[in-house]
Scaffold this active site. Sequence first.
Site, PDB file in Angstrom:
ATOM      1  N   GLY A 105      44.365  51.485  -1.689  1.00 40.45           N
ATOM      2  CA  GLY A 105      43.850  51.555  -0.317  1.00 40.45           C
ATOM      3  C   GLY A 105      44.579  52.628   0.453  1.00 40.45           C
ATOM      4  O   GLY A 105      45.162  53.548  -0.146  1.00 40.45           O
ATOM      5  N   GLU A 483      18.888  62.960  -8.214  1.00 42.98           N
ATOM      6  CA  GLU A 483      19.759  62.175  -9.084  1.00 42.98           C
ATOM      7  C   GLU A 483      20.058  62.948 -10.382  1.00 42.98           C
ATOM      8  O   GLU A 483      21.179  62.920 -10.884  1.00 42.98           O
ATOM      9  CB  GLU A 483      19.105  60.814  -9.376  1.00 42.98           C
ATOM     10  CG  GLU A 483      19.818  59.933 -10.375  1.00 42.98           C
ATOM     11  CD  GLU A 483      21.262  59.577  -9.998  1.00 42.98           C
ATOM     12  OE1 GLU A 483      21.691  59.850  -8.870  1.00 42.98           O
ATOM     13  OE2 GLU A 483      21.968  59.048 -10.881  1.00 42.98           O
ATOM     14  N   LYS A 487      23.781  63.965 -11.719  1.00 38.40           N
ATOM     15  CA  LYS A 487      24.289  63.630 -13.061  1.00 38.40           C
ATOM     16  C   LYS A 487      24.851  64.877 -13.723  1.00 38.40           C
ATOM     17  O   LYS A 487      25.937  64.857 -14.279  1.00 38.40           O
ATOM     18  CB  LYS A 487      23.164  63.074 -13.968  1.00 38.40           C
ATOM     19  CG  LYS A 487      22.711  61.673 -13.708  1.00 38.40           C
ATOM     20  CD  LYS A 487      23.709  60.594 -14.051  1.00 38.40           C
ATOM     21  CE  LYS A 487      24.643  60.283 -12.947  1.00 38.40           C
ATOM     22  NZ  LYS A 487      24.239  59.483 -11.859  1.00 38.40           N
ATOM     23  N   HIS A 506      11.426  79.044   0.443  1.00 32.65           N
ATOM     24  CA  HIS A 506      12.040  79.240   1.759  1.00 32.65           C
ATOM     25  C   HIS A 506      13.502  79.676   1.631  1.00 32.65           C
ATOM     26  O   HIS A 506      14.270  79.523   2.572  1.00 32.65           O
ATOM     27  CB  HIS A 506      11.917  77.961   2.597  1.00 32.65           C
ATOM     28  CG  HIS A 506      10.493  77.613   2.883  1.00 32.65           C
ATOM     29  ND1 HIS A 506       9.700  78.357   3.729  1.00 32.65           N
ATOM     30  CD2 HIS A 506       9.697  76.629   2.397  1.00 32.65           C
ATOM     31  CE1 HIS A 506       8.477  77.832   3.766  1.00 32.65           C
ATOM     32  NE2 HIS A 506       8.451  76.788   2.953  1.00 32.65           N
TER      33      HIS A 506
HETATM   34  O1  M6R Z   1      29.448  51.596  -6.378  1.00 34.84           O
HETATM   35  P1  M6R Z   1      28.481  52.354  -5.554  1.00 34.84           P
HETATM   36  O2  M6R Z   1      27.076  52.272  -6.069  1.00 34.84           O
HETATM   37  O3  M6R Z   1      28.531  52.025  -4.106  1.00 34.84           O
HETATM   38  O4  M6R Z   1      28.934  53.873  -5.684  1.00 34.84           O
HETATM   39  C1  M6R Z   1      28.362  54.876  -4.900  1.00 34.84           C
HETATM   40  C2  M6R Z   1      28.629  56.226  -5.489  1.00 34.84           C
HETATM   41  O5  M6R Z   1      30.005  56.496  -5.472  1.00 34.84           O
HETATM   42  C3  M6R Z   1      28.127  56.322  -6.923  1.00 34.84           C
HETATM   43  O6  M6R Z   1      26.771  56.003  -6.982  1.00 34.84           O
HETATM   44  C4  M6R Z   1      28.345  57.733  -7.504  1.00 34.84           C
HETATM   45  O7  M6R Z   1      27.589  58.667  -6.803  1.00 34.84           O
HETATM   46  C5  M6R Z   1      27.957  57.687  -8.970  1.00 34.84           C
HETATM   47  N1  M6R Z   1      29.045  57.206  -9.745  1.00 34.84           N
HETATM   48  C6  M6R Z   1      27.520  58.998  -9.485  1.00 34.84           C
HETATM   49  O8  M6R Z   1      27.074  58.882 -10.810  1.00 34.84           O
END
Ligand code: M6R
Length: 610
Positions: A105, A483, A487, A506
């Site tokens: 944290g 997405e 990736k 554009h």
């Molecule tokens: O655990 P969460 O779904 O809240 O995480 C959000 C993002 O950190 C997560 O989706 C991140 O973008 C992915 N690991 C990317 O593949």
Amino acid sequence: MCGIVGYTGSRPAGPLLFDGLQKLEYRGYDSAGIALLTPEGVQTVKNAGQKDVMALEVLAGKISLLPESVTGIGHTRWATHGRPTDANAHPHSDGSGEFAAVHNGIIENYMVLRERLQSEGCVFRSETDSEVIAHLLARHYSGDLAEALRLVLAEIEGSFAIVAMSSRHPGQLVAARQNVPLIVGAGAENEFFIASDIPAVLKETRDVYVLEDGEMAVVAGGKISFSDFAGTPRAKTTMRVTWDAVAAEKAGYEHFMLKEIDEQPRALRDTLYGRVDKSGAINLGIRAEFFSGVSRVVLVACGTAYHAGLIGRELLERWARIPAETAIASEFRYRRPLVDERTLVVAVSQSGETADTLAALREARKSGARVLAVTNVVGSTAAREADEVLFTWAGPEIAVASTKAYTTQLEIMVLLALFLATDRGRLGREDCASILAELKALPAKIEEILARKAELQRIAAYVSKADSAFFIGRGLDWAVALEGALKLKEISYIHAEAYAAGELKHGTLALITADTPVLAVVTQKALYEKTLSNVEEVKAREGRVLAIARPDNKGLAASADEVFWLPEVSDALAPIVTIVPLQIIAYYAAVQRGNHVDKPRNLAKTVTTE
Ligand code: M6R
């Protein structure tokens, strides 16, 4: 984000702690350390990773240097305050070496505390915010370690999960949680395992206490007690974890990511299971009043989950005709959003612990909105703080790059949109039944794609040589393109951007050269001709087009350099299938480039900092 572990019992703590850290490596892996309690004081080994050697691998070579002990704490770190160095690795100790602590944290007021402690003579050995905890413990200690921690908690501000120990209290661990996850597993032999997440303790126990915000735990002599930060005792019971530890292991795969890509048919089947009854009605297991009178839906999320939310928005508007928007969680809370008790806020989060998404969820609750969490983790903060929860039953996702969590989130988006659409009479039962029948058939279609990895490996070989790649698509294809680009960039480190195909002209067309792969997603029937013109625009600038397309878009074969033909699928459900080849291309591109696929540089699986 970081992973923390603690053990006290009668067995050698070093190997048990190391084992737990390995399970938590997904939470951060730039440095790691273990400290054990011995009669001579706290003994610590810790280090950052080295070039091409992960921090835990380096640490493995040092464990044998530690004396035997039955009590200890460990940490795997993802740097926030202070660089990833040996000195900044946890556990941190006070000057006397009698007190040690691990922390996950951020201590927001650490600068003030550090300056004060330094003026009182404390010598700091790291640049971290966390080190203040060890020094404060020593300062406040007057015979009772739990009391000392309580006094520390009264001074620090921010978010934290802390586990601490002192050589003055052999066999004792004290722990506290505020906004950052922490669990305690009760082992068989009067022993306790503390960890940031359940997979770290599953090999040893399935009986787990989940600490709430504002709670402390003290374990010693085979006993555990809980209290709030003021010391008022709390009664807690264990929850029994029913999922299998083996599910969290690699099961023979070289990388978790590929295993998790392959698990998608199973994950989708599990997520759908029990949610459509015999009469064809959708049963979300949520009380009916929760949705009544909802006039607007806001989906909040980060990263991949945000991309799932984009598709959710489109389906909610398309089928249920409810105004919907998708917001990046880290932006949502600062823009004084217009939400009220008629707004349904859907927080989408694989981990259920992403700090930005939790902050958005809390902001929404404060404004009176109804909050629904879509998460993959039972017992996660999002699951506990939301009014209602829809779990994705993807099973533990270990690779940083999200795959099965995304497709199961999309499945939940479909179910939620269909449920609201039928509930409000916007969609007839027959139309709903035919969409559900197709949804049920999707896992088999994904299995067909998974059997064709060789085709995708060829495309990936080409993409892996590029410096930059673009992803284009229209409508739902654009959301999938976003997405796909995420990736590719996160694991291959190739610069990748997604554009709504109509936007290319554009500005972005200026970047297209013969060396630029353009991955065109072409599945939406109504938009096919339009996207085809954008493909032609790229070809006219000598760009190389690799298309992912539905079989009825045969005209593409003449324009694109290579086409991966998808199985037949409808427009609305196409994203669940279309993303799979893009995940596989990203995976093989990263493998070809020799990258750490499961733990890409600079990233962490769960981001518990804002
Ligand atoms: O655990 P969460 O779904 O809240 O995480 C959000 C993002 O950190 C997560 O989706 C991140 O973008 C992915 N690991 C990317 O593949």
